[in-house]
Design a protein around this motif. Structure first.
Motif, PDB file in Angstrom:
ATOM      1  N   GLY A 117      41.747  36.255  37.129  1.00  0.00           N
ATOM      2  CA  GLY A 117      41.421  36.056  35.725  1.00  0.00           C
ATOM      3  C   GLY A 117      40.595  34.829  35.422  1.00  0.00           C
ATOM      4  N   ILE A 118      40.144  34.107  36.452  1.00  0.00           N
ATOM      5  CA  ILE A 118      39.353  32.893  36.217  1.00  0.00           C
ATOM      6  C   ILE A 118      37.863  33.161  36.342  1.00  0.00           C
ATOM      7  CG2 ILE A 118      38.833  30.571  37.089  1.00  0.00           C
ATOM      8  CD1 ILE A 118      41.770  30.257  37.743  1.00  0.00           C
ATOM      9  N   GLY A 119      37.451  33.799  37.435  1.00  0.00           N
ATOM     10  CA  GLY A 119      36.053  34.196  37.567  1.00  0.00           C
ATOM     11  C   GLY A 119      35.096  33.094  37.951  1.00  0.00           C
ATOM     12  N   GLU A 120      35.597  31.959  38.433  1.00  0.00           N
ATOM     13  CA  GLU A 120      34.745  30.862  38.879  1.00  0.00           C
ATOM     14  C   GLU A 120      35.223  30.373  40.236  1.00  0.00           C
ATOM     15  OE1 GLU A 120      33.698  27.702  36.023  1.00  0.00           O
ATOM     16  OE2 GLU A 120      34.916  28.809  34.575  1.00  0.00           O
ATOM     17  N   GLU A 121      34.309  29.756  40.974  1.00  0.00           N
ATOM     18  CA  GLU A 121      34.667  29.132  42.244  1.00  0.00           C
ATOM     19  C   GLU A 121      34.109  27.717  42.275  1.00  0.00           C
ATOM     20  OE1 GLU A 121      33.485  31.344  45.647  1.00  0.00           O
ATOM     21  OE2 GLU A 121      34.657  33.129  45.114  1.00  0.00           O
ATOM     22  N   ALA A 124      51.172  50.541  34.031  1.00  0.00           N
ATOM     23  CA  ALA A 124      50.775  49.380  33.227  1.00  0.00           C
ATOM     24  C   ALA A 124      51.971  48.570  32.739  1.00  0.00           C
ATOM     25  CB  ALA A 124      49.907  49.811  32.045  1.00  0.00           C
ATOM     26  N   ASP A 125      53.020  48.533  33.552  1.00  0.00           N
ATOM     27  CA  ASP A 125      54.199  47.736  33.214  1.00  0.00           C
ATOM     28  C   ASP A 125      54.015  46.332  33.809  1.00  0.00           C
ATOM     29  OD1 ASP A 125      56.637  46.688  32.600  1.00  0.00           O
ATOM     30  OD2 ASP A 125      57.834  48.266  33.565  1.00  0.00           O
ATOM     31  N   TYR A 126      53.160  45.560  33.166  1.00  0.00           N
ATOM     32  CA  TYR A 126      52.769  44.277  33.729  1.00  0.00           C
ATOM     33  C   TYR A 126      53.882  43.228  33.630  1.00  0.00           C
ATOM     34  CZ  TYR A 126      48.263  46.589  33.436  1.00  0.00           C
ATOM     35  OH  TYR A 126      47.240  47.495  33.562  1.00  0.00           O
ATOM     36  N   GLU A 127      54.706  43.337  32.612  1.00  0.00           N
ATOM     37  CA  GLU A 127      55.826  42.401  32.526  1.00  0.00           C
ATOM     38  C   GLU A 127      56.767  42.565  33.719  1.00  0.00           C
ATOM     39  OE1 GLU A 127      57.922  42.314  28.881  1.00  0.00           O
ATOM     40  OE2 GLU A 127      56.153  41.815  27.660  1.00  0.00           O
ATOM     41  N   GLU A 128      56.972  43.809  34.132  1.00  0.00           N
ATOM     42  CA  GLU A 128      57.826  44.047  35.295  1.00  0.00           C
ATOM     43  C   GLU A 128      57.147  43.577  36.575  1.00  0.00           C
ATOM     44  OE1 GLU A 128      60.911  45.258  37.846  1.00  0.00           O
ATOM     45  OE2 GLU A 128      60.780  44.611  35.739  1.00  0.00           O
ATOM     46  N   VAL A 129      55.832  43.741  36.657  1.00  0.00           N
ATOM     47  CA  VAL A 129      55.086  43.230  37.816  1.00  0.00           C
ATOM     48  C   VAL A 129      55.322  41.730  37.951  1.00  0.00           C
ATOM     49  CG1 VAL A 129      52.768  42.737  38.716  1.00  0.00           C
ATOM     50  CG2 VAL A 129      53.297  45.006  37.810  1.00  0.00           C
ATOM     51  N   ILE A 130      55.178  41.023  36.841  1.00  0.00           N
ATOM     52  CA  ILE A 130      55.308  39.566  36.872  1.00  0.00           C
ATOM     53  C   ILE A 130      56.741  39.155  37.173  1.00  0.00           C
ATOM     54  CG2 ILE A 130      55.144  37.484  35.456  1.00  0.00           C
ATOM     55  CD1 ILE A 130      52.786  38.950  34.012  1.00  0.00           C
ATOM     56  N   GLU A 175      43.173  42.890  36.275  1.00  0.00           N
ATOM     57  CA  GLU A 175      44.131  43.825  36.876  1.00  0.00           C
ATOM     58  C   GLU A 175      43.743  44.174  38.309  1.00  0.00           C
ATOM     59  OE1 GLU A 175      45.991  48.303  36.237  1.00  0.00           O
ATOM     60  OE2 GLU A 175      44.670  47.447  34.717  1.00  0.00           O
ATOM     61  N   GLU A 176      42.463  44.464  38.536  1.00  0.00           N
ATOM     62  CA  GLU A 176      42.012  44.810  39.882  1.00  0.00           C
ATOM     63  C   GLU A 176      42.134  43.610  40.811  1.00  0.00           C
ATOM     64  OE1 GLU A 176      41.103  47.080  42.931  1.00  0.00           O
ATOM     65  OE2 GLU A 176      41.430  47.802  40.869  1.00  0.00           O
ATOM     66  N   GLU A 177      41.834  42.416  40.292  1.00  0.00           N
ATOM     67  CA  GLU A 177      41.991  41.209  41.097  1.00  0.00           C
ATOM     68  C   GLU A 177      43.456  41.014  41.480  1.00  0.00           C
ATOM     69  OE1 GLU A 177      40.349  37.858  39.094  1.00  0.00           O
ATOM     70  OE2 GLU A 177      38.446  38.862  38.668  1.00  0.00           O
ATOM     71  N   ALA A 178      44.371  41.291  40.542  1.00  0.00           N
ATOM     72  CA  ALA A 178      45.803  41.145  40.814  1.00  0.00           C
ATOM     73  C   ALA A 178      46.271  42.165  41.852  1.00  0.00           C
ATOM     74  CB  ALA A 178      46.598  41.303  39.522  1.00  0.00           C
ATOM     75  N   ARG A 179      45.772  43.391  41.752  1.00  0.00           N
ATOM     76  CA  ARG A 179      46.121  44.417  42.757  1.00  0.00           C
ATOM     77  C   ARG A 179      45.708  43.965  44.157  1.00  0.00           C
ATOM     78  NH1 ARG A 179      46.698  50.039  41.347  1.00  0.00           N
ATOM     79  NH2 ARG A 179      46.768  50.374  39.088  1.00  0.00           N
ATOM     80  N   GLU A 180      44.488  43.429  44.262  1.00  0.00           N
ATOM     81  CA  GLU A 180      44.000  42.968  45.558  1.00  0.00           C
ATOM     82  C   GLU A 180      44.839  41.809  46.077  1.00  0.00           C
ATOM     83  OE1 GLU A 180      41.643  44.387  47.491  1.00  0.00           O
ATOM     84  OE2 GLU A 180      41.779  45.964  45.958  1.00  0.00           O
ATOM     85  N   ALA A 181      45.277  40.943  45.169  1.00  0.00           N
ATOM     86  CA  ALA A 181      46.126  39.821  45.573  1.00  0.00           C
ATOM     87  C   ALA A 181      47.461  40.313  46.103  1.00  0.00           C
ATOM     88  CB  ALA A 181      46.337  38.881  44.388  1.00  0.00           C
ATOM     89  N   VAL A 182      48.037  41.323  45.443  1.00  0.00           N
ATOM     90  CA  VAL A 182      49.307  41.893  45.912  1.00  0.00           C
ATOM     91  C   VAL A 182      49.142  42.489  47.305  1.00  0.00           C
ATOM     92  CG1 VAL A 182      51.000  43.730  45.528  1.00  0.00           C
ATOM     93  CG2 VAL A 182      50.252  42.301  43.609  1.00  0.00           C
ATOM     94  N   LYS A 183      47.990  43.112  47.553  1.00  0.00           N
ATOM     95  CA  LYS A 183      47.744  43.689  48.879  1.00  0.00           C
ATOM     96  C   LYS A 183      47.748  42.627  49.975  1.00  0.00           C
ATOM     97  CE  LYS A 183      45.083  47.623  47.113  1.00  0.00           C
ATOM     98  NZ  LYS A 183      43.739  48.262  47.024  1.00  0.00           N
ATOM     99  N   MET A 225      45.854  37.114  32.062  1.00  0.00           N
ATOM    100  CA  MET A 225      45.301  38.352  31.531  1.00  0.00           C
ATOM    101  C   MET A 225      44.214  38.131  30.490  1.00  0.00           C
ATOM    102  SD  MET A 225      48.699  40.741  31.249  1.00  0.00           S
ATOM    103  CE  MET A 225      49.795  40.952  32.651  1.00  0.00           C
ATOM    104  N   LYS A 226      43.539  36.983  30.542  1.00  0.00           N
ATOM    105  CA  LYS A 226      42.509  36.677  29.549  1.00  0.00           C
ATOM    106  C   LYS A 226      41.176  37.333  29.877  1.00  0.00           C
ATOM    107  CE  LYS A 226      44.476  32.123  28.513  1.00  0.00           C
ATOM    108  NZ  LYS A 226      44.258  30.664  28.604  1.00  0.00           N
ATOM    109  N   ARG A 227      40.882  37.479  31.145  1.00  0.00           N
ATOM    110  CA  ARG A 227      39.542  37.896  31.561  1.00  0.00           C
ATOM    111  C   ARG A 227      39.519  39.363  31.985  1.00  0.00           C
ATOM    112  NH1 ARG A 227      37.138  37.755  36.636  1.00  0.00           N
ATOM    113  NH2 ARG A 227      34.878  37.641  36.657  1.00  0.00           N
ATOM    114  N   GLU A 228      38.457  40.059  31.568  1.00  0.00           N
ATOM    115  CA  GLU A 228      38.306  41.460  31.952  1.00  0.00           C
ATOM    116  C   GLU A 228      38.221  41.578  33.472  1.00  0.00           C
ATOM    117  OE1 GLU A 228      35.253  45.217  31.118  1.00  0.00           O
ATOM    118  OE2 GLU A 228      35.050  43.329  30.008  1.00  0.00           O
ATOM    119  N   GLY A 229      38.923  42.547  34.018  1.00  0.00           N
ATOM    120  CA  GLY A 229      38.926  42.745  35.461  1.00  0.00           C
ATOM    121  C   GLY A 229      40.078  42.085  36.179  1.00  0.00           C
TER     122      GLY A 229
END
Length: 360
Positions: free
Chosen positions: A192-196, A299-305, A270-278, A264-268
């Protein structure tokens, strides 16, 4: 030739940068080099664009230094009027215009000489960015001598970063390491940051922040030695280890809300989080990993967290120092109030012990 300097331009050492009044730094490296790292506050006036620099490098490797220099001069000559216009604008606004490249070599020498021939007197950073970096890494230890850290420690999601921002808004001395690193310091740190940020840029930003806060007590967050792709410099790390630690606590409900707000501020995201879980699938095991993927699907993100807090973050949690007090952060404003009181207690001898006893 300038009568004042008795030379086309004047070289200055890295430490002199911090003694100049009304100064602007000009990085003449390519936009890609500038993006990767630059002296904080510098503007980019590239002698060569990215593709031009690549071409010169190719010629240098295949045809030699002389031909590469000739090509560089040919490319630069066609831009002299534009360079003059941009440097004239800067010179009209600032008393000192300091030009630098990577090592203080041909690029900065050539630019300063050309502008001098056209009537503009500039300063050149001797040794370029490399000299600046060497200086700040040496000088950081000296700057740190006058600083003591109040280190906010606590489990993921308790609100340490939020509290730091609120403290800063109220004028308290704060250095936000995660903001400088553009990473929250975990496998999900960049979601959700999008910068390096490169290591060189992080070190430069950290040094400038240390100079900004000056001396005295400074709030920071407890971090591991590595934050994302960057490492905390040794001198800073040793000072942090000797800091005064305060543990921030919060309910599970607050922690979940904080993480949702942060990640969850930045678009995209969710996919970044999925990759992190992997990336932590091996640690979770197949059953827990599959359960998380099912939560993502519905889309049960509260349970994910909540699940990640209990099954991953809390189990890996590690404190780097022993807290002297604990402060609840379910109410962030009240937490900030307590921390300001604690700051005052440390600033006035004899009250630290009383506050610590109250916090237990």
């Amino acid at each position: 030739m300038s009568i004042l300097f008795n030379m086309p331009y004047r070289d200055i050492e890295a430490h002199e940068l911090f003694q100049l009044e009304d100064m602007v730094l000009v990085d003449i490296r390519s936009p890609q080099e500038y993006k990767e790292f630059h002296i904080p506050g510098a503007v980019n006036v590239p002698l060569f664009e990215n593709e031009e620099k690549k071409l010169i490098g190719y010629i240098y490797r295949n045809e030699g230094v002389d031909r590469a220099r000739e090509l560089g001069e040919e490319l630069a000559k066609g831009k002299l009027e534009e360079f003059y216009r941009r440097f004239k604008e800067l010179r009209d606004k600032h008393k000192n215009v300091v030009v630098y490249c990577w090592r203080g070599g041909m690029r900065s020498q050539g630019m300063c000489k050309a502008m001098s021939d056209m009537g503009l007197e500039l300063l050149r950073l001797k040794g370029g960015y490399r000299a600046y970096r060497q200086f700040i890494l040496r000088d950081m230890e000296r700057v740190l001598e006058g600083i003591d850290f109040i280190v906010l420690t606590g489990k993921t999601g308790v609100g340490k970063t939020k509290v730091l921002k609120l403290l800063k808004e109220e004028g308290m001395p704060v250095i936000d390491l995660e903001d400088l690193a553009k990473d929250r310091g975990s496998v999900f740190g960049s979601v959700g940051i999008g910068e390096e940020v490169s290591q060189k840029q992080f070190d430069a930003l950290l040094y400038e922040e240390l100079r900004r806060v000056g001396s005295g007590l400074v709030f920071i967050e407890d971090e591991s030695r590595r934050i994302g792709n960057v490492y905390i410099p040794e001198s800073f790390w040793k000072k942090k280890e000797r800091g005064t630690y305060v543990e921030i606590k919060a309910s599970m409900e607050t922690r979940v809300k904080n993480i949702i707000s942060d990640y969850m501020k930045r678009e995209g995201w969710e996919e970044e989080a999925r990759e992190a879980v992997k990336r932590i699938k091996k640690y979770l095991g197949p059953q827990r990993f599959n359960y998380l993927m099912e939560c993502f699907e519905r889309a049960d993100y509260e349970e994910v967290i909540r699940f990640l807090i209990e099954e991953y973050y809390d189990k890996k949690y590690r404190q780097f120092g022993e807290p002297v007090i604990e402060v609840n952060c379910d109410d962030a404003r009240e937490c900030v109030k307590r921390l300001k009181e604690f700051y005052d207690s440390l600033s006035h001898e004899g009250k630290v012990q009383d506050i610590a006893l109250q916090g237990r």
